[in-house]
Design an enzyme around this catalytic site. Structure first.
Site, PDB file in Angstrom:
ATOM      1  N   GLY A  53      20.789 -41.410 -98.001  1.00 43.89           N
ATOM      2  CA  GLY A  53      20.590 -40.322 -97.045  1.00 43.89           C
ATOM      3  C   GLY A  53      20.801 -38.981 -97.697  1.00 43.89           C
ATOM      4  O   GLY A  53      21.733 -38.794 -98.490  1.00 43.89           O
ATOM      5  N   GLY A  55      20.546 -36.028 -95.682  1.00 44.83           N
ATOM      6  CA  GLY A  55      20.741 -35.031 -94.628  1.00 44.83           C
ATOM      7  C   GLY A  55      21.983 -34.210 -94.940  1.00 44.83           C
ATOM      8  O   GLY A  55      22.459 -34.186 -96.083  1.00 44.83           O
ATOM      9  N   ALA A  57      25.039 -34.714 -94.241  1.00 37.82           N
ATOM     10  CA  ALA A  57      26.155 -35.521 -94.717  1.00 37.82           C
ATOM     11  C   ALA A  57      25.876 -36.042 -96.127  1.00 37.82           C
ATOM     12  O   ALA A  57      26.674 -35.836 -97.049  1.00 37.82           O
ATOM     13  CB  ALA A  57      26.414 -36.680 -93.751  1.00 37.82           C
ATOM     14  N   GLY A  58      24.742 -36.701 -96.307  1.00 37.68           N
ATOM     15  CA  GLY A  58      24.440 -37.317 -97.600  1.00 37.68           C
ATOM     16  C   GLY A  58      24.124 -36.292 -98.679  1.00 37.68           C
ATOM     17  O   GLY A  58      24.570 -36.422 -99.823  1.00 37.68           O
ATOM     18  N   HIS A 279      20.192 -35.361 -74.142  1.00 40.05           N
ATOM     19  CA  HIS A 279      20.201 -33.900 -74.190  1.00 40.05           C
ATOM     20  C   HIS A 279      19.455 -33.351 -72.974  1.00 40.05           C
ATOM     21  O   HIS A 279      18.350 -33.776 -72.680  1.00 40.05           O
ATOM     22  CB  HIS A 279      19.517 -33.442 -75.481  1.00 40.05           C
ATOM     23  CG  HIS A 279      19.793 -32.020 -75.816  1.00 40.05           C
ATOM     24  ND1 HIS A 279      19.253 -30.984 -75.100  1.00 40.05           N
ATOM     25  CD2 HIS A 279      20.555 -31.456 -76.777  1.00 40.05           C
ATOM     26  CE1 HIS A 279      19.681 -29.845 -75.624  1.00 40.05           C
ATOM     27  NE2 HIS A 279      20.467 -30.105 -76.644  1.00 40.05           N
ATOM     28  N   SER A 297      16.373 -25.874 -77.740  1.00 49.14           N
ATOM     29  CA  SER A 297      17.798 -25.657 -78.017  1.00 49.14           C
ATOM     30  C   SER A 297      18.571 -25.355 -76.752  1.00 49.14           C
ATOM     31  O   SER A 297      18.141 -24.620 -75.878  1.00 49.14           O
ATOM     32  CB  SER A 297      17.967 -24.491 -78.979  1.00 49.14           C
ATOM     33  OG  SER A 297      19.325 -24.112 -78.977  1.00 49.14           O
ATOM     34  N   ARG A 344      26.684 -31.461 -71.894  1.00 52.14           N
ATOM     35  CA  ARG A 344      25.375 -32.105 -71.835  1.00 52.14           C
ATOM     36  C   ARG A 344      25.294 -33.283 -70.886  1.00 52.14           C
ATOM     37  O   ARG A 344      24.295 -33.469 -70.213  1.00 52.14           O
ATOM     38  CB  ARG A 344      25.028 -32.601 -73.226  1.00 52.14           C
ATOM     39  CG  ARG A 344      24.826 -31.469 -74.157  1.00 52.14           C
ATOM     40  CD  ARG A 344      24.595 -31.963 -75.529  1.00 52.14           C
ATOM     41  NE  ARG A 344      24.277 -30.800 -76.340  1.00 52.14           N
ATOM     42  CZ  ARG A 344      24.029 -30.846 -77.629  1.00 52.14           C
ATOM     43  NH1 ARG A 344      24.066 -32.003 -78.252  1.00 52.14           N
ATOM     44  NH2 ARG A 344      23.741 -29.760 -78.293  1.00 52.14           N
ATOM     45  N   GLU A 443      26.130 -38.720 -88.801  1.00 56.53           N
ATOM     46  CA  GLU A 443      25.825 -39.386 -87.531  1.00 56.53           C
ATOM     47  C   GLU A 443      25.952 -40.902 -87.638  1.00 56.53           C
ATOM     48  O   GLU A 443      26.136 -41.590 -86.632  1.00 56.53           O
ATOM     49  CB  GLU A 443      24.418 -38.991 -87.062  1.00 56.53           C
ATOM     50  CG  GLU A 443      24.161 -39.364 -85.619  1.00 56.53           C
ATOM     51  CD  GLU A 443      22.849 -38.828 -85.070  1.00 56.53           C
ATOM     52  OE1 GLU A 443      22.292 -37.876 -85.648  1.00 56.53           O
ATOM     53  OE2 GLU A 443      22.384 -39.371 -84.048  1.00 56.53           O
ATOM     54  N   LEU A 459      26.294 -30.908 -86.771  1.00 52.68           N
ATOM     55  CA  LEU A 459      26.056 -30.261 -88.064  1.00 52.68           C
ATOM     56  C   LEU A 459      27.394 -30.043 -88.755  1.00 52.68           C
ATOM     57  O   LEU A 459      27.555 -30.265 -89.951  1.00 52.68           O
ATOM     58  CB  LEU A 459      25.352 -28.917 -87.857  1.00 52.68           C
ATOM     59  CG  LEU A 459      23.979 -28.985 -87.190  1.00 52.68           C
ATOM     60  CD1 LEU A 459      23.377 -27.587 -87.072  1.00 52.68           C
ATOM     61  CD2 LEU A 459      23.035 -29.871 -87.984  1.00 52.68           C
TER      62      LEU A 459
HETATM   63  C1  LIG Z   1      16.043 -32.020 -82.432  1.00 49.57           C
HETATM   64  C2  LIG Z   1      17.493 -32.030 -82.788  1.00 49.57           C
HETATM   65  C3  LIG Z   1      18.260 -30.877 -82.684  1.00 49.57           C
HETATM   66  C4  LIG Z   1      19.606 -30.872 -83.018  1.00 49.57           C
HETATM   67  N1  LIG Z   1      20.315 -29.708 -82.914  1.00 49.57           N
HETATM   68  C5  LIG Z   1      21.620 -29.702 -83.287  1.00 49.57           C
HETATM   69  C6  LIG Z   1      22.362 -28.493 -83.253  1.00 49.57           C
HETATM   70  O1  LIG Z   1      21.866 -27.436 -82.864  1.00 49.57           O
HETATM   71  N2  LIG Z   1      23.650 -28.518 -83.648  1.00 49.57           N
HETATM   72  C7  LIG Z   1      24.244 -29.662 -84.095  1.00 49.57           C
HETATM   73  O2  LIG Z   1      25.400 -29.618 -84.452  1.00 49.57           O
HETATM   74  N3  LIG Z   1      23.546 -30.820 -84.142  1.00 49.57           N
HETATM   75  C8  LIG Z   1      22.257 -30.869 -83.757  1.00 49.57           C
HETATM   76  N4  LIG Z   1      21.551 -32.049 -83.812  1.00 49.57           N
HETATM   77  C9  LIG Z   1      22.185 -33.259 -84.356  1.00 49.57           C
HETATM   78  C10 LIG Z   1      22.230 -33.214 -85.884  1.00 49.57           C
HETATM   79  O3  LIG Z   1      21.069 -32.590 -86.363  1.00 49.57           O
HETATM   80  C11 LIG Z   1      22.296 -34.592 -86.509  1.00 49.57           C
HETATM   81  O4  LIG Z   1      23.232 -35.362 -85.889  1.00 49.57           O
HETATM   82  C12 LIG Z   1      22.698 -34.471 -87.972  1.00 49.57           C
HETATM   83  O5  LIG Z   1      21.885 -33.542 -88.628  1.00 49.57           O
HETATM   84  C13 LIG Z   1      22.653 -35.803 -88.670  1.00 49.57           C
HETATM   85  O6  LIG Z   1      22.844 -35.606 -90.036  1.00 49.57           O
HETATM   86  P1  LIG Z   1      23.021 -36.805 -91.012  1.00 49.57           P
HETATM   87  O7  LIG Z   1      23.223 -36.190 -92.350  1.00 49.57           O
HETATM   88  O8  LIG Z   1      24.058 -37.719 -90.509  1.00 49.57           O
HETATM   89  O9  LIG Z   1      21.663 -37.617 -90.981  1.00 49.57           O
HETATM   90  P2  LIG Z   1      20.134 -37.187 -91.129  1.00 49.57           P
HETATM   91  O10 LIG Z   1      19.938 -35.742 -91.349  1.00 49.57           O
HETATM   92  O11 LIG Z   1      19.413 -37.853 -90.019  1.00 49.57           O
HETATM   93  O12 LIG Z   1      19.694 -37.850 -92.485  1.00 49.57           O
HETATM   94  C14 LIG Z   1      19.451 -39.212 -92.621  1.00 49.57           C
HETATM   95  C15 LIG Z   1      19.062 -39.460 -94.039  1.00 49.57           C
HETATM   96  O13 LIG Z   1      19.111 -40.837 -94.291  1.00 49.57           O
HETATM   97  C16 LIG Z   1      17.929 -41.253 -94.916  1.00 49.57           C
HETATM   98  N5  LIG Z   1      17.735 -42.643 -94.526  1.00 49.57           N
HETATM   99  C17 LIG Z   1      17.837 -43.194 -93.292  1.00 49.57           C
HETATM  100  N6  LIG Z   1      17.665 -44.509 -93.360  1.00 49.57           N
HETATM  101  C18 LIG Z   1      17.451 -44.803 -94.654  1.00 49.57           C
HETATM  102  C19 LIG Z   1      17.217 -46.014 -95.355  1.00 49.57           C
HETATM  103  N7  LIG Z   1      17.193 -47.196 -94.745  1.00 49.57           N
HETATM  104  N8  LIG Z   1      17.020 -45.936 -96.686  1.00 49.57           N
HETATM  105  C20 LIG Z   1      17.060 -44.736 -97.339  1.00 49.57           C
HETATM  106  N9  LIG Z   1      17.297 -43.586 -96.730  1.00 49.57           N
HETATM  107  C21 LIG Z   1      17.486 -43.628 -95.394  1.00 49.57           C
HETATM  108  C22 LIG Z   1      16.871 -40.316 -94.463  1.00 49.57           C
HETATM  109  O14 LIG Z   1      15.819 -40.277 -95.388  1.00 49.57           O
HETATM  110  C23 LIG Z   1      17.655 -39.022 -94.422  1.00 49.57           C
HETATM  111  O15 LIG Z   1      17.676 -38.447 -95.696  1.00 49.57           O
HETATM  112  C24 LIG Z   1      20.208 -32.059 -83.469  1.00 49.57           C
HETATM  113  C25 LIG Z   1      19.457 -33.227 -83.563  1.00 49.57           C
HETATM  114  C26 LIG Z   1      18.122 -33.226 -83.201  1.00 49.57           C
HETATM  115  C27 LIG Z   1      17.380 -34.516 -83.221  1.00 49.57           C
END
Ligand SMILES: Cc1cc2nc3c(=O)[nH]c(=O)nc-3n(C[C@H](O)[C@H](O)[C@H](O)COP(=O)(O)OP(=O)(O)OC[C@H]3O[C@@H](n4cnc5c(N)ncnc54)[C@H](O)[C@@H]3O)c2cc1C
Ligand code: SF4
Ligand code: FES
Lengths: 659, 247
Positions: A53, A55, A57-58, A279, A297, A344, A443, A459
């Site tokens: 990942g 995102g 976190a990753g 949401h 938003s 929410r 997440e 975030l």
């Molecule tokens: C539309 C929207 C708006 C949002 N707005 C807000 C906000 O305003 N404020 C806030 O705090 N939060 C918000 N959130 C929530 C927040 O964006 C997410 O919870 C957060 O960004 C998740 O981050 P993450 O790093 O955990 O995962 P993600 O950013 O989802 O990253 C997942 C990563 O894992 C990789 N991956 C997944 N499965 C695999 C696999 N099997 N093999 C290899 N790679 C894989 C993907 O390629 C990606 O790189 C929002 C969410 C959405 C959907």
């Protein structure tokens, strides 16, 4: 009821986190960092970590571990780490900076997060999140993240649902994008420095465990189809949330549970899977071809007023022609002190209530209109159209593009949609799962948000985990090494790889009559109907039945065209849907056993006289951590429930009230 | 509405591709362009054919993953991403050609999917501020004038989709590059590496096989985020300064 329940699961030993030091909560993280072992700089390049990942976190974790000198392999399924789903977050990121001098503090951010989550998150992890939040903003500004600023050059803030202070930092409606670009650039810097190897268009399909420890993954190169094994000293899953189990959600098309589910099947506990955040401000569904829902938003609730007609017969009228006295500003009426800014879960459920009463607006979906107005008329009158354009311009444009309606003139229509999951793999204070060496961040883990996530805190959690928590806790794990080399060609590893190949082969050979998407849509429908905004025993029992037979049909009748040795998007989807079909059942079992209402988990059997969620701390103040149990055929059998009691020492357990 | 689609089909990087015609009936004007392709793909699978491969993820216009040449225009006739292009833009009976981005720096993988790894390598060559985690000063230690912050934000809006390259007759990546140079160059934090950054990023850009910029302006016209042409002037100015300062 207890009898019914025992059909679906068994109860195992209780569990607990043993990593949080026994010191007052505000000293805990400092103490843990001090206690954590050190890895001497010259030894670091010999230690390796796989991060799945990219995102917040990753990406942040991989970059920071790279900076520290460890050898990191970073994986994502998109064509570039910059496209991880975090990019879509619009609203903002919280931090207890108290730049506005409005009474904010670490404790208040912690308090709001606990209360917002209906006291179903772990106190120690949540406190740490609040504690490191201020560092996140410093870090991102130093990287060049262009947050909104005031004329004096200082950072601007706004407020978000469920809180009464202004602590949210933002970059117009694109906060997630800007934060992710910051982490991505830090990651690219490490790639250039040679500490991080990047594997894009790679999907993790299996976890490799040796001697009881997580030691690697099997990934498929999505372009060539080749299955690869990658081994390391530790594995981090930062693979995001599983909201796509509902098919229609605000998640990206590729968001999936596969990485987490494969680890779950190998022994990692899955905690509170039924906690799904809905949401309140999404663009309503327009037709059955629809592939996803778009979020507007929540910051819009700062200026927009939410209402529906008082009388059902007005619902198909032009909203501008409905007189003021015929409008029901139901949130302002029911929750006078928070009004349109209630959390929410409350905003979402109340929208459903008024639509169920027949007072929804917009096109009919089935028998009901599923939409409520979000009206900017009075804000435009008060502040002027330019001011509104400045604040929300890109969101208004997006709305206009999708619906073809002009929100400067006609009120927007919104409806709740699946957005985020608070459930995920169980982790301890170190973010380590129940499998040693397997860490989970962002997440994908369960720990910080309880039964409901407040706005702008995901975030924050992603970056807190990635930049500040994991680099310290993994250090402790690595310092206990060196761990013996894993032979990529050993029989144990080969067996895991062969299992993946078999599964792929099986999917391609069924040659049935239904497309993958049709299964996904049907599953999503079941989940939304029976395990969505409101649940009850009868519905959940029905859903479990439906999911089991859908899963049986999937493995008999799915049609996955093409072959395994090329880019095959149908095959990618099929693997993900297969895992969703197993997760969906566990979500329903989890929802079924928790016969209280809390946060986003609303059991219709458990409500107060005026329809508010009724929590049951006596019986349910615990985390439900599920252990996978296969049946003889390797399919999901009866899962084992491990309870982690939630203890509250720094905060008093209270009934939540936003009245 | 009814439409005729001519879609580029190509099995792999090494095979020859060509346009295949598909008739679409009952297309709803509220569908996005990609949802229309989803519907077509569902039909193809049911008929036992290979579905059309194309990239998309967020479907919200922000991840930059989608990108098609639609009747000769990058992301189609409107200034938006392909996923945010809706069928109401087209007319009943229209013939639409759908092709992948064309540029030697973006090799085709399959059908409409291309490899944009060259963009990542440009960022890798210097598109960042060198700061390690944990040592940052308080965010309010350095105020940033609002005009600079706003211009930095404007440039930082680039989603890395590649439409600028696809639209450019020279297949130049200068708009993408200029956006990053401008974003970091507007901020006090970005100054230390300013000259070194522009030189190494331009070198990498050329090495990847992108063409040179001859000020045609198609890039900015096609850019879904409205990145203005003046980021390229900024890039050139920084490059001149860097040469003058000998880095
Ligand atoms: C539309 C929207 C708006 C949002 N707005 C807000 C906000 O305003 N404020 C806030 O705090 N939060 C918000 N959130 C929530 C927040 O964006 C997410 O919870 C957060 O960004 C998740 O981050 P993450 O790093 O955990 O995962 P993600 O950013 O989802 O990253 C997942 C990563 O894992 C990789 N991956 C997944 N499965 C695999 C696999 N099997 N093999 C290899 N790679 C894989 C993907 O390629 C990606 O790189 C929002 C969410 C959405 C959907
Ligand atoms: S400059 Fe515009 S067109 Fe080019 S990659 Fe960025 S967003 Fe896309
Ligand atoms: S799919 Fe993300 S921008 Fe189009």
């Amino acid at each position: 009821m207890t009898d019914t329940l025992s059909e679906f699961f068994t109860e195992g030993e209780p569990i607990a986190d043993t990593k949080a030091p026994k010191v007052p909560i505000d000293k805990m993280w400092t103490q843990r960092q001090f206690d954590a072992g050190l890895v001497q700089p010259t030894n670091r390049s010999k230690s390796s970590v796989i991060v799945v990942g990219t995102g917040l976190a990753g990406g942040a974790a991989a970059a920071t571990l790279g900076e520290a000198g460890y050898h990191v392999k970073s994986f994502c399924y998109q064509d570039s780490p910059r496209r991880a789903h975090s990019i879509a977050a619009q609203g903002g990121i919280n931090a207890a900076k108290n730049y506005k001098e409005d009474g904010d503090s670490t404790y208040r951010l912690f308090y709001d997060t606990e209360k917002g989550g209906d006291y179903r998150s772990r106190e120690t992890n949540t406190y740490r999140l609040a504690e490191v939040s201020a560092n996140i903003i410093d870090q991102c500004v130093a990287q060049g993240v262009p947050f909104a600023r005031e004329y004096g050059g200082l950072l601007d803030n706004r407020s978000f649902g469920g809180v009464q202070v202004s602590r949210t930092f933002y970059a117009r409606g694109q906060t997630g994008q800007q934060l992710l670009i910051g982490a991505y650039q830090a990651l690219e810097r490490q790639i250039a420095a040679g500490t991080v190897d990047e594997y894009t268009r790679h999907e993790m399909l299996e976890l490799i465990i040796e001697d009881g420890r997580a030691r690697g993954i099997v990934a498929r190169d999505l372009v060539t189809g080749e299955l690869e094994t990658h081994v390391a000293d530790a594995v981090v899953l930062a693979s995001g949330g599983y909201g796509n189990v509902f098919y229609l959600s605000t998640n990206a098309m590729g968001s999936n549970v596969t990485a987490s589910w494969r680890a779950h099947r190998k022994g990692a506990y899955m905690a509170n899977p039924c906690y799904t955040q809905i949401h309140p401000t999404c663009i309503p569904v327009a037709g059955d071809y629809q592939s996803k829902l778009t979020l507007m938003s929540e910051s819009l609730r700062n200026d927009g007023r939410i209402w529906v007609p008082k009388r059902a017969e007005h619902c198909d009228k032009d909203p501008r022609e409905i007189a003021e006295e015929d409008r029901d500003y139901y949130l302002e009426r029911k929750y006078p002190s928070f009004g349109n800014l209630v959390p929410r879960d409350i905003a979402s459920r109340q929208a459903k209530v008024v639509c169920d009463e027949g007072r929804g607006v917009g096109p009919k979906v089935g028998d009901f209109r599923r939409g409520v107005y979000l009206d900017f008329a009075s804000a435009i009158e008060r502040l002027g159209e330019d001011a509104i354009r400045n604040k929300y311009g890109n969101l208004f444009d997006m709305y206009m593009r999708i619906t073809g309606e002009d929100p400067y003139k006609v009120p927007m229509r919104i409806y709740p949609a699946v957005h985020y999951v608070m459930g995920g793999l169980w982790v301890d204070y170190d973010l380590q799962s129940s499998i040693p060496g397997l860490f989970v961040a962002g997440e994908a883990n369960f720990s910080d948000h309880g039964a409901n996530r407040l706005g702008a805190s995901a975030l924050m959690q992603g970056l807190a985990d990635g930049y500040f928590v994991l680099p310290n806790t993994i250090r402790d794990y690595l310092s206990k090494g060196p761990y013996p080399q894993v032979d990529e060609n050993s029989p144990a590893v080969a067996e895991v790889k062969a299992a993946v190949a078999d599964r792929t082969e099986k999917l391609l050979s069924i040659n049935g009559e239904r497309t993958v998407d049709s299964f996904h849509k049907e599953l999503g429908h079941i989940m939304w109907e029976y395990c969505g905004m409101e649940r009850n025993e009868e519905g959940l029992l029905k859903a479990i039945d439906l999911i089991r037979s859908l899963r049986e049909e999937f493995w008999r009748n799915v049609n996955v065209p093409g072959s395994a040795d090329t880019l095959n998007q149908s095959l990618e989807k099929a693997g993900r849907v297969a895992d969703f079909l197993e997760l969906g059942e566990l979500m329903c079992i989890d929802a079924l056993h928790r016969s209280e209402s809390c946060g986003c988990h609303f059991r219709s059997e458990s409500q107060t006289e005026d329809g508010e969620a009724l929590r049951d701390d006596e019986d349910f103040a615990y985390v439900a951590a599920w252990e996978f149990q296969p049946d003889e055929a390797g399919l999901p059998g009866k899962p084992v429930l491990h309870k982690e009691d939630l203890t509250f020492e720094a905060i008093e357990l209270k009934q939540r009230s936003y009245k | 509405m009814n439409l005729t689609l001519k879609v580029w089909r190509q099995e792999g990087p090494a095979t020859k591709g060509d346009l295949v015609t598909y008739e679409m009936t009952d297309v709803s004007p509220d569908m996005s362009f990609l949802e229309m392709l989803d519907v077509l793909n569902e039909r193809l699978v049911t008929e036992g054919e290979d579905p059309i491969a194309f990239d998309s993820d967020c479907r919200e216009g922000i991840c930059g993953m989608c990108g098609l040449m639609i009747s000769g225009e990058a992301h189609g006739p409107e200034r938006t991403t392909t996923c945010q292009l809706h069928m109401r833009t087209f007319t009943d009976g229209e013939v639409i050609t759908v092709e992948p981005w064309r540029a030697s720096a973006f090799p085709i993988i399959k059908d409409l999917v291309v490899d944009r790894g060259s963009f990542d390598r440009i960022i890798e060559s210097g598109g960042y501020i060198s700061v390690n985690t944990g040592a940052a000063p308080d965010a309010h230690a350095t105020p940033v004038p609002k005009q600079n912050a706003d211009r930095a934000f404007m440039a930082a809006e680039c989603i890395g989709c590649g439409a600028c390259v696809a639209a450019c007759p020279n297949a130049s990546g200068m708009l993408f590059l200029g956006a990053k140079i401008t974003h970091l160059g507007e901020l006090p934090q970005g100054q230390a590496e300013r000259s070194a950054r522009v030189v190494s990023m331009v070198d990498q850009h050329d090495e990847e096989g992108f063409g040179g910029c001859t000020n045609i302006g198609e890039c900015s016209h096609a850019c879904p985020k409205g990145i203005p042409l003046d980021v390229i002037s900024q890039l050139n100015a920084d490059l001149r300064n860097a040469a003058g300062s000998n880095r």
